[in-house]
Design an enzyme around this catalytic site. Structure first.
Site, short mmCIF file in Angstrom:
data_model
loop_
_atom_site.label_atom_id
_atom_site.label_comp_id
_atom_site.label_asym_id
_atom_site.label_seq_id
_atom_site.Cartn_x
_atom_site.Cartn_y
_atom_site.Cartn_z
N GLU A 41 -11.63 -39.86 2.25
CA GLU A 41 -11.57 -38.43 2.53
C GLU A 41 -12.76 -37.97 3.38
OE1 GLU A 41 -11.25 -34.23 -0.01
OE2 GLU A 41 -12.01 -36.04 -0.98
N LYS A 110 -5.03 -30.73 2.53
CA LYS A 110 -5.23 -30.76 1.08
C LYS A 110 -4.73 -29.47 0.43
CE LYS A 110 -9.03 -31.95 -2.10
NZ LYS A 110 -10.48 -32.29 -2.10
N CYS A 144 -7.66 -36.62 -3.03
CA CYS A 144 -8.71 -36.46 -4.05
C CYS A 144 -8.28 -35.56 -5.22
CB CYS A 144 -9.97 -35.94 -3.37
SG CYS A 144 -11.50 -36.22 -4.33
#
Length: 263
Positions: A41, A110, A144
């Site tokens: 990431e 995200k 994540c």
């Protein structure tokens, strides 16, 4: 299928250095026979959130050209982790995925922003799923903190994903959560999970331990606590068998869940 996991030591705000290191490892992975190469990431800038205005990739153009060119040249699939991107004066944490002929097959920002790292103060959240295919492999990708939201990963599995890619910058103090959550997501979705974390320079606190997990929850590989490139041979053929042995998808009761789930 050989998977190249790049557990990168991301330089905080060192954009050019990060691209150079990423290219070095991508080329090494391809030379070692990797067919799918995965980055962590925010590998282009690190979490230099206060400097996004000067560091972020405008419209993702540098990253898209970089990943597309390497994927086509080396004839590999690249799950490009995620990078900080500027679009319309807003900033996003965005994953780009390219197939082996250099075509963009997945783009995802995200969805769940991590307030403990102030992401919500600097970044905009995405609103779209990330489903794509690499050759015949049906896949999905999240980033994540997304793994703490099982319904989000289940949505990708219900849409046909048999492997979920998870680039991350997951900190050392909660690394046990990382391991347990990844195994849980693999078991409950009866799919493979390929998760690539970063490691840190001395001023930060990330210790790698990337993972590849099978659909029974078995850990097939765990990364070290140092920067590394690992190439792991993964047989994706048993997902349907596992789903047939314990028919979770057939036994779901969606109408019941709709009644009890409140936004």
């Amino acid at each position: 299928m050989k998977i190249g996991c790049i557990q990168l030591n991301v330089g905080f705000g060192k954009v050019d250095e990060n691209y150079e290191r990423a290219e070095k490892f991508i080329r090494e992975a391809a030379a070692g026979g990797a067919e799918i190469i995965v980055l962590p990431e925010m590998w282009n800038t690190g979490y230099a959130l206060e400097k996004l205005g000067e560091l972020s990739d405008v419209n993702g153009e540098r990253t898209k050209s970089f990943l597309s060119g390497l994927a086509k040249e080396l004839a590999v699939h690249i799950v490009g982790g995620s990078v900080s991107v500027k679009r319309d004066d807003k900033f996003y944490n965005t994953m780009y995925t390219y197939n082996r002929v250099g075509e963009l097959v997945g783009e995802y920002s995200k969805a769940h922003l991590f307030r403990l790292m102030d992401e919500h103060l600097y970044l905009e959240s995405g609103n779209e799923m990330n489903r794509f295919a690499l050759d015949e492999l049906e896949a999905g990708g999240v980033i994540c903190y997304d793994i703490r939201f099982p319904e989000w990963l289940r949505s990708h599995a219900l849409d046909g994903a048999k492997v979920l890619f998870v680039p991350a910058q997951w900190p050392t103090p909660r690394i046990d959560h990382w391991k347990i959550l990844l195994q849980a997501r693999a078991i409950e979705n009866q799919c493979f999970v390929i998760a690539v974390n970063r490691i840190a320079r001395k001023v930060e606190n990330f210790n790698g331990q990337s993972m590849i997990i099978g659909p029974w929850g078995e850990v097939l590989w765990t990364g070290a606590e140092d920067e590394e490139l690992a190439i792991i041979d993964v047989d994706f053929s048993n997902v349907d068998e596992v789903r047939g042995r314990i028919p979770v998808y057939e036994d779901r009761r969606p109408a019941l869940y709709e009644k009890v789930i409140k936004e």
